[in-house]
Design an enzyme around this catalytic site. Structure first.
Site, PDB file in Angstrom:
ATOM      1  N   ARG A  22       3.461  -5.722   3.418  1.00 53.88           N
ATOM      2  CA  ARG A  22       4.238  -6.617   2.559  1.00 53.88           C
ATOM      3  C   ARG A  22       3.335  -7.127   1.449  1.00 53.88           C
ATOM      4  NH1 ARG A  22       5.883 -11.117   6.193  1.00 53.88           N
ATOM      5  NH2 ARG A  22       4.274 -10.301   7.562  1.00 53.88           N
ATOM      6  N   ASN A  23       2.281  -6.337   1.140  1.00 54.01           N
ATOM      7  CA  ASN A  23       1.266  -6.793   0.213  1.00 54.01           C
ATOM      8  C   ASN A  23       0.872  -5.708  -0.773  1.00 54.01           C
ATOM      9  OD1 ASN A  23      -0.101  -9.321  -0.017  1.00 54.01           O
ATOM     10  ND2 ASN A  23      -0.390  -9.217   2.206  1.00 54.01           N
TER      11      ASN A  23
END
Ligand SMILES: [Zn+2]
Lengths: 73, 384
Positions: free
Chosen positions: B192-193
């Site tokens: 998620r980065n």
């Protein structure tokens, strides 16, 4: 005898059996059988095949066409 | 190729003539509005992401998941996919119902309502999240839901792939890609980065163990301050373009709402990736965790529990605290590097975020310049 029909006997070398018996001491496995079933299930789950195909040949053809359009195949 | 979870891939996406007939039928059915999160789950069910599920969880399967981490058939399953309603008469039982996503004109799916039942939210929270504390975001979400759950199979009418169509393949499609590439072993990496050098090192280490790497950012609801979905995807595209062997890596999104259920969610993540055709999944420290509800290794250790022996997909964990060591001249960790703190450049997310906010480039040891250049193209790379 209840449950007799859904189990079978498999023979393994006694030295291996004894060695596994030692290995599983103080582990979470209650018996050599538990351990062997665990290991075999683990291996079998990676190699088993789909039982029956949900996608028809035509649908799989459409999948391939879609992937072609997107440039993946 | 690894078999899908439960043996076969679910396909409940209607197409062609079947779709036309179902659309005609839908016009005469009672309509129920659902939010975009449930719409995402329905699409995942229909596309086989949640195989062997064919619908939202009925009572028998729900009880079985809560009590024994398995579907009624005995297949491992840790987080029920639920459709909640405020009251028993919110939806007609035993009937086919047309689901419509909020604000959309086109019908989403037909739900064949099998049962409507009361659920014990506390018991469910304890089973899924390991806590009944309402400060836990997932538990809070459970408590805020309706008192009744609806179970039944779905047929998808609107197979909209959203804004990232090219990157939103379904399991049957990624499997075809992996097969075409001849990958026997594929490791999933969930993120998620935006990628820093530590992520790159981890992924490339794993590429020495498996044939292919499947990078799959989770797309969907985010917190303010998180990186935007389009930024994450664009930075990965730049990284792959410049630094990866392109025939060994595949980028695809997973539309999914994070639960923050720690170990139980790690199993869920693994099951989804198995359906996409992965044999391995990278599980990090405190994977899918939140606050201090879970031990650092809980999400890794759960894979060793005998009830998950049939899972097939295996976790890969690269242990250590990572940094860039200027003396080693590479990404290093407390397990590989003997040098002192003065040589270390940290991968601290807060630090990287701060530099980006100030428009300053992180050192190339921490982030590839090509990745930072992509971030700079966005006025605001963060969710507001
Ligand atoms: Zn060093």
């Amino acid at each position: 005898m209840p449950g007799q029909s859904d189990k079978v006997t498999i023979k393994i070398p006694r030295p291996l059996y004894n060695r596994i018996g030692k290995l599983i001491e103080e582990s979470g496995y209650n018996s050599v059988t538990d351990f062997v079933v665990y290991v075999l299930r683990d291996i079998a789950s990676v190699h088993n095949r789909a039982e029956d195909e949900v996608y028809s040949e035509e649908e799989l053809q459409r999948v391939k066409e879609h992937l072609h359009r997107l440039g993946y195949l | 190729m690894i078999a899908p979870h439960g043996g076969k891939l679910t396909n409940r996406v209607l197409e062609g003539e079947a779709l036309q007939e179902a659309l005609k039928e839908a016009r005469g059915l009672p309509r129920v509005e659902v939010n975009s999160e449930l719409a995402t789950e329905v699409r995942n069910i229909a596309r086989g992401v949640f195989s062997p599920l064919e619908g939202v969880t009925p009572s028998e399967a729900f009880q079985s998941i809560i009590e024994s981490d398995a579907l009624a058939s005995g297949v491992a399953w840790t987080i029920p996919i639920i459709f909640d309603v405020p009251s028993r008469d919110a939806i007609p039982e035993g009937q086919r119902t047309c689901l419509v996503e909020n604000g959309q004109a086109r019908p989403l799916a037909i739900l064949d309502v099998e049962d409507i039942y009361l659920w014990d939210k506390q018991k469910a929270a304890a089973a899924v999240f390991g806590t009944t504390d309402s400060n836990h975001p997932g538990v809070k979400g459970f408590y805020e839901r309706g008192d009744y759950l609806v179970g039944g199979k779905v047929e998808l009418l609107d197979n909209n792939r959203g804004p990232y169509e090219k990157l939103n393949l379904s399991p049957v499609e990624t499997r075809a890609v992996f097969e075409e590439r001849g990958w026997r072993t594929v490791c999933a990496f969930q993120t998620r980065n935006v990628p820093h050098r530590g992520h790159e090192e981890l992924q490339k280490t794993v590429l020495g163990l498996v044939d292919g790497l499947f990078i799959q950012p989770v797309i969907g609801r985010k917190k303010p301050g998180d990186f935007r979905d389009d930024v994450i995807l664009a930075t990965y595209e730049a990284l792959i373009d410049n630094y990866y062997a392109k025939d060994r890596v595949f980028l695809n999104i997973l539309p999914f709402v994070m639960r923050y259920a720690g170990p139980k969610e790690a199993i869920m993540h693994a099951i989804m990736r198995k359906n996409y055709g992965c044999t391995h999944i990278i599980i990090g420290r405190d994977h899918a965790g939140v606050g201090d509800y879970y031990g650092e290794e809980d999400a890794i250790e759960i894979f060793d529990e005998p009830r998950f022996a049939d899972l097939g997909i295996r976790p890969i964990t690269i242990r250590g605290d990572f940094w860039y060591c200027q003396k080693c001249g590479r990404v290093a960790s407390n397990r590989t590097c003997p040098h002192g703190k003065e040589w270390q450049i940290s991968f601290s997310g807060t630090k990287i975020r701060q530099l980006i906010t100030e428009g300053e480039a992180p050192p190339p040891e921490i982030m590839r310049p090509e990745v930072f250049a992509v971030i700079q193209q966005f006025d605001n790379p963060f969710v507001t």
